[in-house]
Design an enzyme around this catalytic site. Structure first.
Site, short mmCIF file in Angstrom:
data_model
loop_
_atom_site.label_atom_id
_atom_site.label_comp_id
_atom_site.label_asym_id
_atom_site.label_seq_id
_atom_site.Cartn_x
_atom_site.Cartn_y
_atom_site.Cartn_z
N GLU A 63 1.01 -1.01 -0.03
CA GLU A 63 0.16 -0.09 0.01
C GLU A 63 1.00 1.37 -0.05
O GLU A 63 1.71 1.21 0.41
CB GLU A 63 -0.84 0.11 1.39
CG GLU A 63 -1.83 1.25 1.30
CD GLU A 63 -2.82 1.10 2.47
OE1 GLU A 63 -2.77 0.08 3.26
OE2 GLU A 63 -3.51 2.04 2.58
N ASN A 83 -6.63 1.66 2.76
CA ASN A 83 -7.40 2.71 2.91
C ASN A 83 -6.84 3.88 1.82
O ASN A 83 -7.90 4.56 1.41
CB ASN A 83 -7.13 3.19 4.19
CG ASN A 83 -7.64 2.40 5.34
OD1 ASN A 83 -8.58 1.41 5.22
ND2 ASN A 83 -7.39 2.42 6.54
N ASN A 124 -11.92 -0.79 -1.06
CA ASN A 124 -11.48 -1.40 0.27
C ASN A 124 -12.38 -0.98 1.34
O ASN A 124 -12.46 0.25 1.86
CB ASN A 124 -9.94 -0.72 0.58
CG ASN A 124 -9.46 -1.05 1.67
OD1 ASN A 124 -8.96 -2.23 1.75
ND2 ASN A 124 -9.39 -0.45 2.46
N GLU A 125 -12.57 -2.03 2.43
CA GLU A 125 -13.18 -1.58 3.72
C GLU A 125 -14.15 -0.55 3.59
O GLU A 125 -14.24 0.30 4.36
CB GLU A 125 -12.07 -1.28 4.56
CG GLU A 125 -11.22 -2.63 4.99
CD GLU A 125 -10.09 -2.52 6.08
OE1 GLU A 125 -10.09 -1.28 6.63
OE2 GLU A 125 -9.50 -3.62 6.46
N GLU A 177 -6.29 -9.24 3.46
CA GLU A 177 -5.43 -8.51 4.39
C GLU A 177 -5.40 -9.42 5.71
O GLU A 177 -6.34 -9.66 6.47
CB GLU A 177 -5.88 -7.06 5.04
CG GLU A 177 -5.70 -6.15 3.95
CD GLU A 177 -6.02 -4.87 4.30
OE1 GLU A 177 -5.87 -4.47 5.46
OE2 GLU A 177 -6.33 -4.02 3.34
O1 AHR Z 1 -2.95 -2.61 6.19
C1 AHR Z 1 -3.33 -1.42 7.00
C2 AHR Z 1 -4.58 -1.01 6.74
O2 AHR Z 1 -5.63 -1.93 7.46
C3 AHR Z 1 -5.26 -0.89 5.39
O3 AHR Z 1 -5.06 0.26 4.78
C4 AHR Z 1 -6.64 -1.06 5.55
O4 AHR Z 1 -7.47 -1.89 4.62
C5 AHR Z 1 -6.71 -2.09 6.94
O5 AHR Z 1 -7.77 -1.31 7.87
#
Ligand code: AHR
Length: 505
Positions: free
Chosen positions: A31, A76, A176-177, A296
């Site tokens: 990331e 994120n 994502n999330e 993740e």
């Molecule tokens: O991996 C760190 C963070 O954890 C990522 O950006 C997010 O997707 C998760 O909350």
């Protein structure tokens, strides 16, 4: 099973299988966060940097780690990302505030650099699209830039940027999330389900063969867990191939026995998500099976306090730089065991992340790179189990209670028929102070050669690897495994992760 020592027995048969292990179970994640990309994968002034500015010392460690797929660019971060900022001549790329991590993103590394890095590392890319601040149109534009051969404005732009051949990216994450209150552009399940369906539909018009991942809950303890999965899948079930899961564990309470049970919690989480996927399939009378992308997973807790002191709006700050212990490596080994035991439904999994940020590889700016403790179970499991078949086991084990964890088997294990017909037994002894007498029964075990036993254990569960002591926690020979007829026996040390390999003679 009772008595003074603790015992466990595994009974196996090669015909009883869970399923083929998808190589993408050994994925990782990079990331734009802290020093993962800048100072990790990429550091143009570093003495080992190649002509693209990629650190070759890191690349060599990545090769040894053996990930098959790398997810990018977030996390994120992706929910505020404009991919156009990261392509084309570097001197023209804008610096922008990254709201997710309150850092400055210079965009000196972008889609083209990531693809070049993947090619050199021999890994498959998994690309995430921004469904936080952007939507369907932008996802298709990125797809056009990446995968169209030529003849459109964006594919010609990619060619102008030096990539004549299309990138051919198959696996795509739809955001994502998106349930997380911390997420830029957070959505309700209904809003996200609809957006995921529309985006997937449009992306499939471009290429029906893409593999698309919809966001599940950010983690199992979200209040909307279960309901989120159901609502999202009701909207997009037949248009996606995977639902995502994320999980991070920590030992803030400093209870090693409870901590090592977390890999069973991960197992329960997987089973729950499978149940929701299959219930939506049934309700919709669908012929499609949605599989899981555990994109993740890791240990994450050591850096929480330090992160609070990081000054905002700097470039590549030291964020999420967990320094992992021997006991963390044991849990990571246990989590890999859980993934193998669910190989029939978990087809993609990404250790989060790859370098510096909650990572198996650490670097010094301008200096050394080394392996964290968690590097070892990942590298050894990936090397041994790729191409194998996960076997169904019948396990009897003594059990314990610790904190909130009740009736936990001391043994966590996975068994794999390896690609060359051998047998692999991966095993964690969760006891903090007792050896575990393990017996393994498998037909014609005595026809195999002498087994090789690798163990990862340290007298001090809090021992760590550093740049000066990079091999403080490292795999070692486990000793002798005795074989009698179809039964093998080994005494696993307390708090250890183990890999026993039986090769055909
Ligand atoms: O991996 C760190 C963070 O954890 C990522 O950006 C997010 O997707 C998760 O909350």
């Amino acid at each position: 099973m009772t008595g003074k020592s603790i015992q466990a027995r595994i009974t196996l048969h090669p015909a009883f299988m869970i399923g083929a292990i998808d190589d993408r179970l050994f994925g990782s994640f990079a990331e734009h966060l802290g020093r993962c990309v800048y100072g990790g994968l990429y550091e143009s002034g570093h003495p080992t940097a190649d002509s693209d500015g990629f650190r070759t010392d890191v690349a060599a460690l990545v090769k040894e780690l053996g990930p098959t797929m790398v997810r990018y660019p977030g996390g994120n971060f992706v929910s505020g990302y404009r991919w156009e900022d990261g392509v084309g001549p570097r001197e023209k790329r804008p610096a922008r505030p990254d709201l997710a991590w309150r850092s400055v993103e210079t965009n000196q590394f972008g889609t083209g650099e990531f693809m070049a890095w993947c090619r050199k590392a021999g890994v498959e890319p998994m690309m995430a699209v921004n469904l936080g601040t952007r939507g369907v149109e932008d996802a298709v534009r990125l797809l056009d830039y990446c995968n169209m051969e030529g003849g459109t404005e964006l594919s010609e732009l990619r060619r102008e940027h030096g990539s004549k051949e299309p990138f051919g990216i198959k696996a795509w994450c739809l955001g994502n999330e998106m349930d997380g209150p911390w997420q830029i552009g957070r959505k309700t399940a209904l809003e996200y389900g609809r957006l995921a369906a529309e985006t997937a539909g449009a992306m499939r018009m471009f290429d029906p063969k893409l593999e698309l991942v919809a966001c599940g809950s950010s983690f199992r303890h979200m209040e909307s867990f279960g309901e989120w999965e159901r609502t999202v899948l009701e909207a997009c079930h037949d248009r996606v191939d995977f639902l995502s899961l994320h999980s991070y564990y920590g030992n803030a309470k400093n209870d090693g026995a409870e901590y090592l049970s977390r890999s069973d919690e991960m197992d329960a989480f997987i089973k729950e998500v499978v149940a929701v996927c299959d219930s939506v399939k049934a309700r919709q009378r669908s012929r499609k099976t949605v599989n899981l992308s555990f994109d993740e997973w890791n240990v994450w807790y050591h850096s929480h306090e330090a992160d609070k002191a990081v000054q905002p709006w700097s470039h590549a700050p030291r964020l999420l730089e967990d320094v992992y212990t021997a006991e963390d490596a044991t849990l990571v080994g246990g989590m890999l065991i859980t993934l193998l035991n669910n190989a029939d439904r978990v087809k993609i999994a990404c250790l989060a992340q790859l370098v510096n940020v909650i990572a198996p590889i650490m670097t010094e700016p301008g200096g050394r790179a080394w392996k964290q403790t968690i590097f070892h179970p990942f590298a050894l499991t990936a090397a041994a189990a790729k191409g194998g078949t996960s076997l169904r086991q019948s396990v009897e084990s003594d059990r314990y209670d610790a904190g909130s964890a009740k009736d936990v088997p001391y043994l966590a294990s996975a068994c794999v028929r390896s690609r060359d017909g051998g047998l692999l037994v991966l095993a964690v002894n969760r006891s903090q102070d007792k050896e575990l007498e393990l017996s393994i029964q498998y037909p014609e075990l005595d026809a195999f050669g002498a087994p090789r036993w690798t163990t990862l254990v340290h007298d001090d569960p809090k021992a760590v690897n550093t740049a000066d002591r990079p091999n403080e926690v490292a795999p070692a020979d486990g000793g002798r495994v005795s074989i009698e007829g179809d039964t093998a026996r080994a005494a696993l040390p307390p708090r250890s992760w183990n890999l026993i390999s039986f090769a055909r003679r």
